[in-house]
Design an enzyme around this catalytic site. Structure first.
Site, short mmCIF file in Angstrom:
data_model
loop_
_atom_site.label_atom_id
_atom_site.label_comp_id
_atom_site.label_asym_id
_atom_site.label_seq_id
_atom_site.Cartn_x
_atom_site.Cartn_y
_atom_site.Cartn_z
N HIS A 121 0.81 -1.22 0.00
CA HIS A 121 0.00 0.00 0.00
C HIS A 121 0.84 1.27 0.00
O HIS A 121 1.89 1.35 0.63
CB HIS A 121 -0.93 0.02 1.21
CG HIS A 121 -0.21 -0.07 2.52
ND1 HIS A 121 0.27 1.04 3.19
CD2 HIS A 121 0.11 -1.14 3.30
CE1 HIS A 121 0.85 0.67 4.31
NE2 HIS A 121 0.77 -0.65 4.40
N ASP A 122 0.38 2.25 -0.76
CA ASP A 122 0.94 3.60 -0.78
C ASP A 122 2.34 3.68 -1.38
O ASP A 122 3.02 4.69 -1.23
CB ASP A 122 0.95 4.23 0.62
CG ASP A 122 -0.43 4.26 1.25
OD1 ASP A 122 -1.29 4.99 0.72
OD2 ASP A 122 -0.66 3.54 2.25
N GLY A 139 5.07 -1.13 2.72
CA GLY A 139 4.22 0.04 2.52
C GLY A 139 5.01 1.33 2.43
O GLY A 139 6.06 1.49 3.05
#
Length: 262
Positions: A121-122, A139
């Protein structure tokens, strides 16, 4: 209409260009958008708020746009955005972002993402990168353009890797890697300049010499980081041809938050 195999399950709300090809037993969710010329092989799952650009190749058994593995995630409508002409090989896992950060995981253009690679994520992945088999990005990781990650390498959360850098096989990366550097090991160490990669990208002899000088200033003269940064900035005057490379290094060092790999 898109060329969709009769065994594939494509939600009626999904937006697929008429030239998209979808293989057998693939599942595509309602919030997915896929651009022209992209091919999706068999047994792929594409879900979440996922946007995929033009001329991508997604091989079998990929998991694209799944809920991320952050325990704080509560199903918010965060995104995965993938650019154009990327290759995603078997069993890749690419997750949506979190509201605690940018709310989007972003992958640029012309990337080569090999089997079993994971982009959490991200993350922000630039253009022209190569992730060898089993590369793992935690992440919030950022990869600059033309970065190469060796097989079985692990990149710690929030690490930044600068453009044209190379991370060797089975490396554990927990600090930022400046542009142009060649690193490997566990613990990680800077081994030199990614000269082969720079030559493949048609860097001139003068630009490569300037990059080597930046490496020397950072790692070979016992300078403090601030002193090295000042000396690097001066290279733009002595080697105007490398001014953009110097500026790239300056921006990276100024933005580093985890300290740079030594």
């Amino acid at each position: 209409m898109a060329n969709i195999h009769p065994t594939a399950l494509v939600d009626p709300q999904a937006q697929l260009d008429a030239t998209v090809q979808v293989g057998p037993y693939t599942v595509i969710g309602p919030h997915v958008k896929i651009g022209a010329g992209t091919t999706v092989a068999a047994h792929v799952v594409i879900e979440g708020h996922t946007t995929i650009g033009r001329d991508n190749r997604i091989f079998q058994f990929g998991s694209i746009g799944a809920a991320n593995q952050d325990k704080k995630y509560q199903g918010e409508p965060t995104e995965l955005v993938i650019g154009d002409r990327n290759t995603m090989r078997e069993f890749v896992t690419l997750h949506v972002g979190t509201v605690q950060d940018k709310a989007v995981t972003r992958i640029g253009n012309d990337n080569w993402i090999m089997a079993y690679s994971h982009i959490a994520h991200d993350c922000v992945v630039g253009n022209g990168t190569t992730l060898a088999n089993n590369s793992t990005l935690g992440g919030h990781v950022e990869l600059g353009d033309c970065v190469t990650i060796g097989g079985l390498a692990g990149i710690h959360q929030f690490v930044k890797i600068g453009a044209h850098a190379m991370v060797g096989f089975q490396s554990a990366v927990s600090q930022d890697v400046p542009p142009f550097m060649l690193v490997d090991g566990n613990p990680l160490a800077v081994r030199g300049v990614n000269v082969v990669g720079l030559r493949r990208r048609d860097f001139s002899a003068a630009r490569i010499a300037a990059v080597k000088q930046m490496h020397k200033l950072l790692y070979r003269e016992g300078r403090t980081l601030e002193d090295a940064r000042s000396a690097i900035a001066a290279l733009a005057q002595s080697t105007p041809e490398a001014a953009e490379d110097v500026a790239l290094m300056e921006r990276f060092l100024a933005a580093s938050t985890r300290g740079i790999a030594r």
